[in-house]
Design a protein around this motif. Structure first.
Motif, PDB file in Angstrom:
ATOM      1  N   LEU A 161       0.718  -1.229  -0.129  1.00 22.01           N
ATOM      2  CA  LEU A 161      -0.080   0.148  -0.026  1.00 22.01           C
ATOM      3  C   LEU A 161       0.977   1.179   0.037  1.00 22.01           C
ATOM      4  O   LEU A 161       1.704   1.186   0.810  1.00 22.01           O
ATOM      5  CB  LEU A 161      -0.950  -0.079   1.241  1.00 22.01           C
ATOM      6  CG  LEU A 161      -1.699   1.324   1.367  1.00 22.01           C
ATOM      7  CD1 LEU A 161      -2.970   1.242   0.469  1.00 22.01           C
ATOM      8  CD2 LEU A 161      -2.216   1.414   2.965  1.00 22.01           C
ATOM      9  N   GLY A 162       0.894   2.186  -0.898  1.00 24.90           N
ATOM     10  CA  GLY A 162       1.399   3.470  -1.041  1.00 24.90           C
ATOM     11  C   GLY A 162       0.578   4.593  -0.851  1.00 24.90           C
ATOM     12  O   GLY A 162      -0.362   4.567  -1.378  1.00 24.90           O
ATOM     13  N   VAL A 163       1.091   5.440  -0.138  1.00 26.73           N
ATOM     14  CA  VAL A 163       0.401   6.675   0.314  1.00 26.73           C
ATOM     15  C   VAL A 163       1.095   8.069  -0.232  1.00 26.73           C
ATOM     16  O   VAL A 163       2.256   7.914  -0.122  1.00 26.73           O
ATOM     17  CB  VAL A 163       0.090   6.974   1.964  1.00 26.73           C
ATOM     18  CG1 VAL A 163      -0.964   5.818   2.277  1.00 26.73           C
ATOM     19  CG2 VAL A 163       1.255   7.072   2.546  1.00 26.73           C
ATOM     20  N   LYS A 164       0.293   8.686  -0.772  1.00 22.36           N
ATOM     21  CA  LYS A 164       1.079  10.020  -1.307  1.00 22.36           C
ATOM     22  C   LYS A 164       0.636  11.115  -0.335  1.00 22.36           C
ATOM     23  O   LYS A 164      -0.127  10.911   0.812  1.00 22.36           O
ATOM     24  CB  LYS A 164       0.337  10.373  -2.629  1.00 22.36           C
ATOM     25  CG  LYS A 164       0.484   9.171  -3.570  1.00 22.36           C
ATOM     26  CD  LYS A 164      -0.589   9.237  -4.809  1.00 22.36           C
ATOM     27  CE  LYS A 164      -0.277  10.399  -5.688  1.00 22.36           C
ATOM     28  NZ  LYS A 164      -1.434  10.445  -6.907  1.00 22.36           N
ATOM     29  N   SER A 165       1.487  12.299  -0.568  1.00 21.38           N
ATOM     30  CA  SER A 165       0.955  13.428   0.260  1.00 21.38           C
ATOM     31  C   SER A 165      -0.454  13.794   0.183  1.00 21.38           C
ATOM     32  O   SER A 165      -0.922  13.739  -0.880  1.00 21.38           O
ATOM     33  CB  SER A 165       2.017  14.818  -0.389  1.00 21.38           C
ATOM     34  OG  SER A 165       1.340  14.966  -1.599  1.00 21.38           O
ATOM     35  N   GLY A 166      -0.852  14.386   1.142  1.00 23.73           N
ATOM     36  CA  GLY A 166      -2.482  14.529   1.320  1.00 23.73           C
ATOM     37  C   GLY A 166      -3.045  13.529   1.852  1.00 23.73           C
ATOM     38  O   GLY A 166      -4.136  13.538   1.863  1.00 23.73           O
ATOM     39  N   ARG A 167      -2.242  12.442   2.257  1.00 26.08           N
ATOM     40  CA  ARG A 167      -2.997  11.148   2.737  1.00 26.08           C
ATOM     41  C   ARG A 167      -3.772  10.550   1.896  1.00 26.08           C
ATOM     42  O   ARG A 167      -5.030  10.230   2.280  1.00 26.08           O
ATOM     43  CB  ARG A 167      -3.704  11.668   4.174  1.00 26.08           C
ATOM     44  CG  ARG A 167      -2.482  12.019   5.359  1.00 26.08           C
ATOM     45  CD  ARG A 167      -3.203  11.795   6.499  1.00 26.08           C
ATOM     46  NE  ARG A 167      -2.199  12.051   7.357  1.00 26.08           N
ATOM     47  CZ  ARG A 167      -1.953  12.978   8.417  1.00 26.08           C
ATOM     48  NH1 ARG A 167      -3.159  13.827   8.768  1.00 26.08           N
ATOM     49  NH2 ARG A 167      -1.095  12.957   9.251  1.00 26.08           N
ATOM     50  N   ARG A 168      -3.261  10.715   0.642  1.00 26.13           N
ATOM     51  CA  ARG A 168      -4.172   9.748  -0.511  1.00 26.13           C
ATOM     52  C   ARG A 168      -3.552   8.427  -0.740  1.00 26.13           C
ATOM     53  O   ARG A 168      -2.249   8.482  -0.616  1.00 26.13           O
ATOM     54  CB  ARG A 168      -4.127  10.834  -1.596  1.00 26.13           C
ATOM     55  CG  ARG A 168      -4.974  12.013  -1.328  1.00 26.13           C
ATOM     56  CD  ARG A 168      -5.106  12.828  -2.736  1.00 26.13           C
ATOM     57  NE  ARG A 168      -3.676  13.343  -2.962  1.00 26.13           N
ATOM     58  CZ  ARG A 168      -3.087  13.439  -3.841  1.00 26.13           C
ATOM     59  NH1 ARG A 168      -3.606  12.851  -4.966  1.00 26.13           N
ATOM     60  NH2 ARG A 168      -1.714  13.982  -4.154  1.00 26.13           N
TER      61      ARG A 168
END
Length: 186
Positions: A161-168
């Motif tokens: 699972l990869g998360v991006k900035s902005g907690r997306r």
């Protein structure tokens, strides 16, 4: 079921010389071969190789699958939650679902089971988020990173699972046994 194969190959060599070889009593499965050739020494060896070919999705299939998809929220604490929007789910399906795959390949390309739909993927994401609740709660809102988790009762499968900035949520895929996280959450 195996089928006998009689292979005759003629090869025109430079200056009009020709060479012919015949291989008898070979057998292959009913699947079609994508490459047939003669080994470098060429005398008695014939190789047949197959590549896994996943057909391209029909136009509109992915849009149809995403028609009813709504942004999903995955809460890890009272003040921290991650979201999966339609674009994130589109990326996940195009990159790792055999029905919607766009043909892109990574070094360790993996695919979901063909019968998994977007609801099953959301449930799997929820389990990985729950399994990594403490780690995900401790990362900052602008941090990008990856975690792994296992899903399943009988046949436990590992996922990334990869998360991006902005907690997306921007990545989710079955983990290949040789895959190393590029940016683990700390």
């Amino acid at each position: 079921m195996r089928t006998p194969l009689r292979l005759t190959a003629s090869l025109l060599i430079l200056l009009g010389l020709s060479f012919q070889t015949e291989a008898k009593n070979l057998s292959i499965s009913q699947e079609s071969a994508s490459k047939i050739g003669i080994s470098a020494d060429g005398v008695n060896e014939v190789f047949i190789s197959r590549e896994t070919i996943i057909p391209r999705p029909r136009r509109g299939d992915l849009n149809e699958a995403l028609r009813g998809f709504r942004t999903q929220t995955f809460r890890v604490s009272r003040s921290v939650a991650f979201t999966l929007n339609r674009d994130g789910m589109r990326h996940i399906l195009q990159s790792h679902h055999p029905k919607y795959w766009d043909g892109s390949q990574e070094q360790y390309q993996t695919f979901f089971d063909e019968d998994m739909d977007e609801r099953d993927i959301v449930r799997a994401i929820r389990k990985v988020v729950d399994e990594n609740r403490e780690i995900l709660n401790s990362i900052s809102a602008n941090q990008q990173c990856q975690v792994t988790g296992s899903v399943g009762i009988l046949n436990r499968k590992s996922y990334v699972l990869g998360v991006k900035s902005g907690r997306r949520i921007g990545q989710f895929f079955p983990k290949h046994r040789n895959y190393q996280l590029t940016n683990p959450c700390r």
